[in-house]
Design a protein around this motif. Sequence first.
Motif, PDB file in Angstrom:
ATOM      1  N   ILE A  41      37.518  35.855 104.593  1.00 35.71           N
ATOM      2  CA  ILE A  41      38.781  35.526 103.927  1.00 35.71           C
ATOM      3  C   ILE A  41      39.363  34.246 104.512  1.00 35.71           C
ATOM      4  O   ILE A  41      39.755  33.333 103.775  1.00 35.71           O
ATOM      5  CB  ILE A  41      39.778  36.701 104.038  1.00 35.71           C
ATOM      6  N   ALA A  42      39.408  34.169 105.828  1.00 40.68           N
ATOM      7  CA  ALA A  42      39.943  32.974 106.491  1.00 40.68           C
ATOM      8  C   ALA A  42      39.146  31.735 106.094  1.00 40.68           C
ATOM      9  O   ALA A  42      39.721  30.678 105.822  1.00 40.68           O
ATOM     10  CB  ALA A  42      39.935  33.158 108.001  1.00 40.68           C
ATOM     11  N   SER A  43      37.847  31.867 106.039  1.00 38.48           N
ATOM     12  CA  SER A  43      37.008  30.737 105.666  1.00 38.48           C
ATOM     13  C   SER A  43      37.239  30.330 104.218  1.00 38.48           C
ATOM     14  O   SER A  43      37.344  29.140 103.903  1.00 38.48           O
ATOM     15  CB  SER A  43      35.541  31.076 105.901  1.00 38.48           C
ATOM     16  N   ALA A  44      37.327  31.312 103.324  1.00 36.21           N
ATOM     17  CA  ALA A  44      37.563  31.007 101.911  1.00 36.21           C
ATOM     18  C   ALA A  44      38.908  30.311 101.716  1.00 36.21           C
ATOM     19  O   ALA A  44      39.050  29.458 100.830  1.00 36.21           O
ATOM     20  CB  ALA A  44      37.512  32.283 101.078  1.00 36.21           C
ATOM     21  N   LEU A  45      39.883  30.632 102.549  1.00 40.59           N
ATOM     22  CA  LEU A  45      41.211  30.027 102.441  1.00 40.59           C
ATOM     23  C   LEU A  45      41.332  28.697 103.191  1.00 40.59           C
ATOM     24  O   LEU A  45      42.374  28.042 103.114  1.00 40.59           O
ATOM     25  CB  LEU A  45      42.279  30.991 102.975  1.00 40.59           C
ATOM     26  N   GLU A  52      46.594  26.359 111.761  1.00 34.69           N
ATOM     27  CA  GLU A  52      47.776  27.208 111.937  1.00 34.69           C
ATOM     28  C   GLU A  52      48.235  27.797 110.609  1.00 34.69           C
ATOM     29  O   GLU A  52      48.651  28.947 110.547  1.00 34.69           O
ATOM     30  CB  GLU A  52      48.905  26.428 112.615  1.00 34.69           C
ATOM     31  N   ILE A  53      48.156  27.039 109.557  1.00 34.29           N
ATOM     32  CA  ILE A  53      48.527  27.526 108.225  1.00 34.29           C
ATOM     33  C   ILE A  53      47.478  28.502 107.706  1.00 34.29           C
ATOM     34  O   ILE A  53      47.801  29.514 107.082  1.00 34.29           O
ATOM     35  CB  ILE A  53      48.748  26.350 107.262  1.00 34.29           C
ATOM     36  N   ASN A  54      46.213  28.219 107.975  1.00 33.53           N
ATOM     37  CA  ASN A  54      45.125  29.106 107.556  1.00 33.53           C
ATOM     38  C   ASN A  54      45.313  30.504 108.148  1.00 33.53           C
ATOM     39  O   ASN A  54      45.092  31.510 107.459  1.00 33.53           O
ATOM     40  CB  ASN A  54      43.783  28.497 107.966  1.00 33.53           C
ATOM     41  N   LYS A  55      45.742  30.579 109.392  1.00 34.69           N
ATOM     42  CA  LYS A  55      45.973  31.880 110.018  1.00 34.69           C
ATOM     43  C   LYS A  55      47.078  32.642 109.291  1.00 34.69           C
ATOM     44  O   LYS A  55      46.931  33.834 109.019  1.00 34.69           O
ATOM     45  CB  LYS A  55      46.316  31.704 111.507  1.00 34.69           C
ATOM     46  N   VAL A  56      48.156  31.961 108.969  1.00 37.26           N
ATOM     47  CA  VAL A  56      49.260  32.599 108.248  1.00 37.26           C
ATOM     48  C   VAL A  56      48.798  33.048 106.862  1.00 37.26           C
ATOM     49  O   VAL A  56      49.079  34.177 106.429  1.00 37.26           O
ATOM     50  CB  VAL A  56      50.472  31.645 108.150  1.00 37.26           C
ATOM     51  N   ASP A  57      48.086  32.172 106.161  1.00 38.48           N
ATOM     52  CA  ASP A  57      47.602  32.500 104.814  1.00 38.48           C
ATOM     53  C   ASP A  57      46.672  33.710 104.823  1.00 38.48           C
ATOM     54  O   ASP A  57      46.724  34.549 103.923  1.00 38.48           O
ATOM     55  CB  ASP A  57      46.891  31.304 104.189  1.00 38.48           C
ATOM     56  N   THR A  58      45.832  33.815 105.835  1.00 40.68           N
ATOM     57  CA  THR A  58      44.919  34.956 105.944  1.00 40.68           C
ATOM     58  C   THR A  58      45.706  36.253 106.109  1.00 40.68           C
ATOM     59  O   THR A  58      45.441  37.244 105.418  1.00 40.68           O
ATOM     60  CB  THR A  58      43.936  34.750 107.116  1.00 40.68           C
ATOM     61  N   HIS A  59      46.669  36.243 106.999  1.00 47.15           N
ATOM     62  CA  HIS A  59      47.534  37.417 107.170  1.00 47.15           C
ATOM     63  C   HIS A  59      48.266  37.754 105.868  1.00 47.15           C
ATOM     64  O   HIS A  59      48.349  38.921 105.481  1.00 47.15           O
ATOM     65  CB  HIS A  59      48.570  37.166 108.277  1.00 47.15           C
ATOM     66  N   PHE A  74      52.241  35.863  95.815  1.00 46.84           N
ATOM     67  CA  PHE A  74      52.347  35.122  97.071  1.00 46.84           C
ATOM     68  C   PHE A  74      51.621  33.788  96.924  1.00 46.84           C
ATOM     69  O   PHE A  74      50.790  33.606  96.032  1.00 46.84           O
ATOM     70  CB  PHE A  74      51.757  35.928  98.243  1.00 46.84           C
ATOM     71  N   ASN A  75      51.941  32.881  97.813  1.00 44.82           N
ATOM     72  CA  ASN A  75      51.316  31.561  97.812  1.00 44.82           C
ATOM     73  C   ASN A  75      50.480  31.379  99.066  1.00 44.82           C
ATOM     74  O   ASN A  75      50.795  31.939 100.121  1.00 44.82           O
ATOM     75  CB  ASN A  75      52.373  30.458  97.766  1.00 44.82           C
ATOM     76  N   VAL A  76      49.425  30.599  98.920  1.00 44.74           N
ATOM     77  CA  VAL A  76      48.648  30.118 100.053  1.00 44.74           C
ATOM     78  C   VAL A  76      48.512  28.609  99.886  1.00 44.74           C
ATOM     79  O   VAL A  76      48.857  28.063  98.837  1.00 44.74           O
ATOM     80  CB  VAL A  76      47.262  30.804 100.163  1.00 44.74           C
ATOM     81  N   SER A  77      47.997  27.954 100.873  1.00 45.93           N
ATOM     82  CA  SER A  77      47.994  26.488 100.880  1.00 45.93           C
ATOM     83  C   SER A  77      46.716  25.852 100.355  1.00 45.93           C
ATOM     84  O   SER A  77      46.653  24.638 100.242  1.00 45.93           O
ATOM     85  CB  SER A  77      48.252  25.998 102.307  1.00 45.93           C
ATOM     86  N   THR A  78      45.722  26.632 100.056  1.00 41.99           N
ATOM     87  CA  THR A  78      44.463  26.078  99.568  1.00 41.99           C
ATOM     88  C   THR A  78      44.448  26.073  98.037  1.00 41.99           C
ATOM     89  O   THR A  78      45.441  26.375  97.386  1.00 41.99           O
ATOM     90  CB  THR A  78      43.258  26.853 100.147  1.00 41.99           C
TER      91      THR A  78
END
Length: 184
Positions: A41-45, A52-59, A74-78
């Motif tokens: 999931i973290a990698s896909a995002l 630091e943003i990737n960690k938040v987005d994964t959570h 919800f929003n993510v940055s990717t």
Amino acid sequence: MTRAQFTPVWDAGLMWYADAHQLWNHLAHTRKISTDKVAQIASALSPSVQWEINKVDTHTLINAYQNNRDIESFNVSTYDANKAKAWEIMGGFNSVKPTALKTYAFYRNMMLDPEPVTIDRWMLRIFFQRPIKSLTTARYRLCEDIIRDVASEFKLLPYQAQAIVWEQARIEAVHSFQGGVLYV
């Protein structure tokens, strides 16, 4: 740069993937899912997203899924396609495939597989001395081989050599930033 100035970058690079794995292992344990799934999931995002943003987005994505929220809630940055892929991974309907060179290597490295080499935009800046967005498979493999050769020369694991170079590239980019837009 002196050895003393470089030591913090070296040390951070040596531990980068071990620290990422520990973070995802902890999240997996608390959320009762596999570390492998969290790393995927973290990698896909991760494309075009700061760590630091990737960690938040994964959570955020895992929390939304486990709380039966909709993907649009919800929003993510990717990119939207990466968000959808991560959502499918969380649901067990997809996985990061070896054909996705960067995200597969990043996922495998976070699972402490030392052989794949993550070649992202930071690494491309090092190799090509300018920002470029992507590589052909053959050029990606050539970059991996260069990092493996460097790793061998310094008696490092390939992902450790990559992380050391990555940390240094990020530091140099921040120090050379002159008021323009810094793309990561």
